[in-house]
Design a protein around this motif. Structure first.
Motif, PDB file in Angstrom:
ATOM      1  N   ARG A  51     -27.629-125.755   2.808  1.00  0.00           N
ATOM      2  CA  ARG A  51     -27.211-124.992   3.979  1.00  0.00           C
ATOM      3  C   ARG A  51     -26.017-124.089   3.658  1.00  0.00           C
ATOM      4  NH1 ARG A  51     -28.080-129.062   9.197  1.00  0.00           N
ATOM      5  NH2 ARG A  51     -30.264-129.509   8.738  1.00  0.00           N
ATOM      6  N   LYS A  52     -26.172-123.378   2.558  1.00  0.00           N
ATOM      7  CA  LYS A  52     -25.132-122.451   2.117  1.00  0.00           C
ATOM      8  C   LYS A  52     -25.730-121.062   1.932  1.00  0.00           C
ATOM      9  CE  LYS A  52     -22.421-126.001  -0.278  1.00  0.00           C
ATOM     10  NZ  LYS A  52     -21.867-126.456  -1.586  1.00  0.00           N
ATOM     11  N   LEU A  53     -24.873-120.067   2.122  1.00  0.00           N
ATOM     12  CA  LEU A  53     -25.279-118.683   1.919  1.00  0.00           C
ATOM     13  C   LEU A  53     -24.829-118.240   0.539  1.00  0.00           C
ATOM     14  CD1 LEU A  53     -26.569-116.199   3.310  1.00  0.00           C
ATOM     15  CD2 LEU A  53     -24.271-115.509   3.964  1.00  0.00           C
ATOM     16  N   ILE A  54     -25.744-117.672  -0.239  1.00  0.00           N
ATOM     17  CA  ILE A  54     -25.448-117.259  -1.614  1.00  0.00           C
ATOM     18  C   ILE A  54     -25.541-115.745  -1.718  1.00  0.00           C
ATOM     19  CG2 ILE A  54     -26.256-117.396  -4.005  1.00  0.00           C
ATOM     20  CD1 ILE A  54     -27.268-120.184  -3.360  1.00  0.00           C
ATOM     21  N   ILE A  55     -24.562-115.145  -2.344  1.00  0.00           N
ATOM     22  CA  ILE A  55     -24.555-113.715  -2.609  1.00  0.00           C
ATOM     23  C   ILE A  55     -24.877-113.517  -4.085  1.00  0.00           C
ATOM     24  CG2 ILE A  55     -23.237-111.575  -2.469  1.00  0.00           C
ATOM     25  CD1 ILE A  55     -23.725-112.972   0.209  1.00  0.00           C
ATOM     26  N   SER A  56     -25.974-112.865  -4.381  1.00  0.00           N
ATOM     27  CA  SER A  56     -26.409-112.715  -5.770  1.00  0.00           C
ATOM     28  C   SER A  56     -26.991-111.330  -5.994  1.00  0.00           C
ATOM     29  CB  SER A  56     -27.453-113.782  -6.120  1.00  0.00           C
ATOM     30  OG  SER A  56     -27.899-113.619  -7.448  1.00  0.00           O
ATOM     31  N   ARG A  57     -26.788-110.788  -7.191  1.00  0.00           N
ATOM     32  CA  ARG A  57     -27.309-109.471  -7.541  1.00  0.00           C
ATOM     33  C   ARG A  57     -28.552-109.559  -8.421  1.00  0.00           C
ATOM     34  NH1 ARG A  57     -23.008-105.198  -9.521  1.00  0.00           N
ATOM     35  NH2 ARG A  57     -24.874-103.962  -9.189  1.00  0.00           N
ATOM     36  N   ASP A  58     -28.880-110.737  -8.883  1.00  0.00           N
ATOM     37  CA  ASP A  58     -30.034-110.902  -9.784  1.00  0.00           C
ATOM     38  C   ASP A  58     -31.036-111.831  -9.116  1.00  0.00           C
ATOM     39  OD1 ASP A  58     -31.735-110.851 -11.865  1.00  0.00           O
ATOM     40  OD2 ASP A  58     -30.339-111.618 -13.364  1.00  0.00           O
ATOM     41  N   VAL A  59     -32.012-111.254  -8.423  1.00  0.00           N
ATOM     42  CA  VAL A  59     -32.940-112.019  -7.598  1.00  0.00           C
ATOM     43  C   VAL A  59     -34.360-111.534  -7.836  1.00  0.00           C
ATOM     44  CG1 VAL A  59     -33.467-112.813  -5.262  1.00  0.00           C
ATOM     45  CG2 VAL A  59     -31.130-112.138  -5.841  1.00  0.00           C
ATOM     46  N   ILE A  60     -35.302-112.467  -7.812  1.00  0.00           N
ATOM     47  CA  ILE A  60     -36.722-112.123  -7.839  1.00  0.00           C
ATOM     48  C   ILE A  60     -37.323-112.556  -6.509  1.00  0.00           C
ATOM     49  CG2 ILE A  60     -38.954-112.631  -8.887  1.00  0.00           C
ATOM     50  CD1 ILE A  60     -37.554-112.896 -11.531  1.00  0.00           C
ATOM     51  N   PHE A  61     -38.042-111.625  -5.853  1.00  0.00           N
ATOM     52  CA  PHE A  61     -38.619-111.900  -4.541  1.00  0.00           C
ATOM     53  C   PHE A  61     -40.117-112.135  -4.668  1.00  0.00           C
ATOM     54  CE2 PHE A  61     -34.861-111.027  -2.278  1.00  0.00           C
ATOM     55  CZ  PHE A  61     -34.246-109.905  -2.837  1.00  0.00           C
ATOM     56  N   TYR A  62     -40.636-112.997  -3.810  1.00  0.00           N
ATOM     57  CA  TYR A  62     -42.076-113.204  -3.696  1.00  0.00           C
ATOM     58  C   TYR A  62     -42.466-112.975  -2.239  1.00  0.00           C
ATOM     59  CZ  TYR A  62     -42.515-115.123  -8.365  1.00  0.00           C
ATOM     60  OH  TYR A  62     -42.533-115.282  -9.719  1.00  0.00           O
ATOM     61  N   GLU A  63     -42.986-111.779  -1.984  1.00  0.00           N
ATOM     62  CA  GLU A  63     -43.452-111.485  -0.638  1.00  0.00           C
ATOM     63  C   GLU A  63     -44.695-112.323  -0.344  1.00  0.00           C
ATOM     64  OE1 GLU A  63     -41.971-109.687   1.471  1.00  0.00           O
ATOM     65  OE2 GLU A  63     -41.102-107.867   0.646  1.00  0.00           O
ATOM     66  N   GLU A  64     -45.001-112.572   0.915  1.00  0.00           N
ATOM     67  CA  GLU A  64     -46.188-113.334   1.305  1.00  0.00           C
ATOM     68  C   GLU A  64     -47.422-112.435   1.335  1.00  0.00           C
ATOM     69  OE1 GLU A  64     -46.247-116.524   1.703  1.00  0.00           O
ATOM     70  OE2 GLU A  64     -44.119-116.721   1.328  1.00  0.00           O
ATOM     71  N   THR A  65     -47.611-111.668   0.242  1.00  0.00           N
ATOM     72  CA  THR A  65     -48.782-110.817   0.084  1.00  0.00           C
ATOM     73  C   THR A  65     -49.322-111.044  -1.294  1.00  0.00           C
ATOM     74  OG1 THR A  65     -47.590-108.936  -0.847  1.00  0.00           O
ATOM     75  CG2 THR A  65     -47.698-109.064   1.567  1.00  0.00           C
ATOM     76  N   ASN A  66     -50.318-110.246  -1.673  1.00  0.00           N
ATOM     77  CA  ASN A  66     -50.896-110.379  -3.008  1.00  0.00           C
ATOM     78  C   ASN A  66     -50.253-109.444  -4.013  1.00  0.00           C
ATOM     79  OD1 ASN A  66     -52.736-112.358  -2.314  1.00  0.00           O
ATOM     80  ND2 ASN A  66     -54.179-110.854  -1.515  1.00  0.00           N
ATOM     81  N   GLU A  67     -49.120-108.847  -3.631  1.00  0.00           N
ATOM     82  CA  GLU A  67     -48.491-107.920  -4.552  1.00  0.00           C
ATOM     83  C   GLU A  67     -47.797-108.623  -5.698  1.00  0.00           C
ATOM     84  OE1 GLU A  67     -46.756-103.975  -3.277  1.00  0.00           O
ATOM     85  OE2 GLU A  67     -46.419-105.203  -1.513  1.00  0.00           O
ATOM     86  N   GLY A  68     -47.449-109.896  -5.510  1.00  0.00           N
ATOM     87  CA  GLY A  68     -46.727-110.602  -6.543  1.00  0.00           C
ATOM     88  C   GLY A  68     -45.237-110.398  -6.382  1.00  0.00           C
ATOM     89  N   PRO A  69     -44.465-110.654  -7.419  1.00  0.00           N
ATOM     90  CA  PRO A  69     -43.022-110.629  -7.313  1.00  0.00           C
ATOM     91  C   PRO A  69     -42.459-109.220  -7.221  1.00  0.00           C
ATOM     92  CG  PRO A  69     -43.669-110.999  -9.565  1.00  0.00           C
ATOM     93  CD  PRO A  69     -44.929-110.988  -8.767  1.00  0.00           C
ATOM     94  N   ILE A  70     -41.334-109.094  -6.544  1.00  0.00           N
ATOM     95  CA  ILE A  70     -40.590-107.841  -6.479  1.00  0.00           C
ATOM     96  C   ILE A  70     -39.184-108.123  -6.956  1.00  0.00           C
ATOM     97  CG2 ILE A  70     -39.719-106.015  -4.981  1.00  0.00           C
ATOM     98  CD1 ILE A  70     -42.022-106.549  -3.128  1.00  0.00           C
ATOM     99  N   LYS A  71     -38.726-107.413  -7.955  1.00  0.00           N
ATOM    100  CA  LYS A  71     -37.390-107.645  -8.473  1.00  0.00           C
ATOM    101  C   LYS A  71     -36.423-106.681  -7.828  1.00  0.00           C
ATOM    102  CE  LYS A  71     -34.968-108.571 -12.752  1.00  0.00           C
ATOM    103  NZ  LYS A  71     -34.232-109.627 -12.137  1.00  0.00           N
TER     104      LYS A  71
END
Length: 662
Positions: A51-71
């Motif tokens: 239950r903490k908020l993290i501030i980060s500049r290096d993240v990989i996203f996974y949208e709930e679609t078939n596009e795959g990861p978004i950096k």
């Protein structure tokens, strides 16, 4: 201006800095995306567990679609993550849950214009994205993940099962008078404790039992204050394989038992104070601490305390501890022989009479709370199949191999016939360093392979030994070699190490070999040896030599020295088990000069530099402990333990080791 728009509430994997994890831990964890910071290009990521908020500049996203990861845009793989943790984040977890469900609903419509293929980022292909899990069995595996905290366990769908597991653990603790609540003496510091949750699964993957273990934070103990001695022996894998091979020839019954909360039976000699466990803090006594009388899981001296307790009791029952392996016990009277192998809280009981095994179980159950597992079928992650009428025992790790293939996303890979490519020569720094290599789980994969190699798979020993040399700085070519071993296991995961009854009940035979100057970086040679009992390998080794050999004769002689050490230990173990070796053990060597050097102590320019420690071979030849015989290189079984082989030779040696494709 940002050229992409990542959706609120999607899955995010922020990079975890090296200060926050060990070298074998994952370098990222699954969290939720909340948005972008106003004063920087960093992202706001929410960790729902802490239950903490993290501030980060290096993240990989996974949208709930078939596009795959978004950096995240504009960020280099070589750039270190800048991570800040805020203790009191504004978002409410319930709002996050509803937002995620809403976002999933919005994205459930098919998008025909986009590819349905799952895209995986370079260097991170083994990670499971959220859309992958929807259509594979990874979703089921995720449901079986054990919680990491008490709050997560008691707030989840299996809360009742976890609560019962915790109550059962506390019942055992209190039943054994593990501690008393007391004031903390001046100058003493208490150690903490933590609940560890595990799921015990059946071979088919279904849940057999929910396990909750209270573990002391032993890392906070101080040597000389909270503990002194910590070593506790366990039965070696070689010893276990040997007694199983003996069981084939002697037609022994094999049963298994498990000690419930074994460490609680050990008595502590030192004064140790611990905080009260979460969820079980006594009302109006919150200021008191647990003064431990018995060992607890997590304490540094706990394994030793437990071993001392059961060792004393087994000796009282008439068992004699093996000199060669303190995890093996033997009891002989009349025509009855009982062999007991102890591996922490797992016990294997072997005997030629079934009623005697039942009596041993009853005796053990009087002193300890035991679980009777009946005939041994699954020991230390290994499937055991025994067929007394047909006279064989088979050991198999197909389930474990399937799990590591799945873990590293190699379950759909193309199998290969050998674990090492004979045309590829691996050395250090043969590829330029790549940024994405830091995120490849090289050490974790090699560690997983090592357990299979140590337990039942001598056919990958040479390959694992090679890739282990590059653990500190692997390159892409080294990673390709690791994946080849996994591909080899994909095609051979059903191989079983088989012991088949022969005319000789316990005949020990050894093979010694070396690969001269095989290491391209140090030019050291590789020692390989194996010992067979009842047509199956019980002991094997593939190890780089400690010094450089100047000739093949010297390399073979050094290998023979290591093999002789092993045979002396094995003969001692067999003697402890009641099998006195009257005749010398035959060791096969494929180098005539080595045999001559061992038998004839002739000193000349080519041998006078050899370390005197290797010449003890001659002493054991004179004592008739060993007998050296020449064997053609084409028939040398240990060849597979020293270097990569062609497909046909590798297959031949694999069969000679006792590995059968079933």
């Amino acid at each position: 201006m940002l050229d992409i728009c990542t959706q609120f509430g999607c899955t995010a994997y922020p990079h975890v800095s090296s200060e926050r994890h060990s070298k074998l831990d994952s370098k990222t964890t699954k969290r939720l995306f909340l948005g972008y910071c106003d004063n920087s290009k960093a992202c706001q990521i929410y960790d729902k567990i802490s239950r903490k908020l993290i501030i980060s500049r290096d993240v990989i996203f996974y949208e709930e679609t078939n596009e795959g990861p978004i950096k995240t845009p504009g960020l280099s793989l070589e750039k270190k993550s800048e991570e800040t943790i805020l203790e009191n984040p504004k978002p409410d977890p319930e709002d996050q849950k509803s937002a995620i469900e809403e976002s999933k609903g919005q994205q459930s419509l098919p998008q025909e214009s986009r590819s349905q293929r799952t895209r995986k980022p370079p260097g991170e292909w083994w990670k499971v994205s959220s859309n992958q899990g929807q259509n594979t069995e990874h979703a089921n595996l995720a449901c079986l993940d054990a919680p990491s905290t008490v709050s997560e366990a008691l707030e989840g769908p299996d809360a009742r099962n976890w609560e019962e597991a915790m109550d059962s653990e506390m019942e055992s603790i209190l039943k054994n008078d593990t501690w008393t609540l007391t004031e903390l003496p001046p100058g003493r510091k208490p150690i903490g404790c933590k609940w560890i949750f595990r799921l015990k699964l059946l071979p088919d993957g279904t849940v057999e039992r929910y396990k909750a273990r209270l573990v002391a934070k032993g890392f906070a103990q101080q040597e000389g204050v909270d503990f002194n001695e910590t070593f506790a022996p366990v039965a070696k894998f070689t010893s276990i394989r040997l007694i199983l091979a003996i069981a084939v020839g002697e037609k022994l019954f094999i049963h298994q038992m498990d000690v419930k909360t074994a460490f609680l039976y050990g008595f502590l000699k030192e004064l140790v104070f611990m905080t009260q466990p979460e969820g079980y803090i006594q009302k109006s006594q919150e200021h008191l601490f647990c003064k431990l009388h018995r060992s607890l899981y997590g304490l540094k001296q706990a394994p030793r305390a437990w071993y001392s307790r059961i060792d004393i009791y087994l000796c009282q029952l008439g068992f004699k501890r093996s000199v060669a392996d303190h995890g093996i016990y033997v009891k002989v009277y009349g025509d009855v022989k009982i062999i007991l192998a102890l591996y922490v809280d797992d016990l294997l009981i072997l005997c030629n009479k079934l009623e005697v095994i039942f009596q041993v179980k009853a005796d053990l159950s009087k002193e300890f709370e035991m679980t009777d597992l009946g005939e041994a079928k699954f020991i230390l992650g290994i499937y055991l199949e025994q067929n007394i009428p047909e006279g064989y025992i088979r050991l198999n790790q197909s389930g474990y191999i399937a799990k590591i293939l799945e873990r590293f996303k190699m379950e759909d890979s193309n199998p290969v016939s050998t674990p090492l490519d004979v045309s590829v020569k691996l050395c250090k720094n043969q590829d330029p360093p790549l940024a994405e290599m830091k995120d490849i789980p090289y050490q974790s994969a090699v560690g997983s392979l090592m357990y299979a190699m140590i337990a039942t798979r001598p056919d990958i020993a040479a390959a694992v030994g090679v890739v282990c040399r590059f653990m500190s700085n692997p390159t892409r070519q080294h990673w390709t070699a690791v994946k080849r071993i996994l591909r080899y296991l994909k095609g051979t995961k059903h191989f079983s190490l088989q012991y088949q009854a022969t005319g000789d009940k316990v005949k020990l035979t050894g093979y010694s070999d070396s690969n001269w100057a095989g290491d391209l970086d140090t030019r050291r040679s590789t020692t390989g040896y194996t010992f067979l009992v009842n047509s199956g390998s019980i002991s094997w080794s593939s190890k780089i030599q400690t010094t450089v050999a100047l000739s093949t004769t010297e390399a073979e002689y050094m290998a023979l020295s290591e093999t002789t050490k092993e045979v002396i230990w094995l003969r001692q173990l067999l003697s402890d088990l009641g099998y006195q070796q009257q005749s010398p053990t035959t060791l096969y060597v494929d180098n005539q000069s080595t045999i001559s050097l061992a038998k004839n102590p002739v000193m000349h320019a080519r041998t006078k530099h050899i370390d005197i420690c290797h010449h003890f071979i001659r002493e054991h030849l004179d004592n008739q402990d060993i007998n050296l015989e020449y064997i053609n290189t084409a028939d040398m079984i240990a060849d597979i333990l020293t270097k990569p082989l062609t497909g046909e030779k590798h297959k031949k040696n694999t069969l000679q080791l006792g590995l059968k494709d079933l």
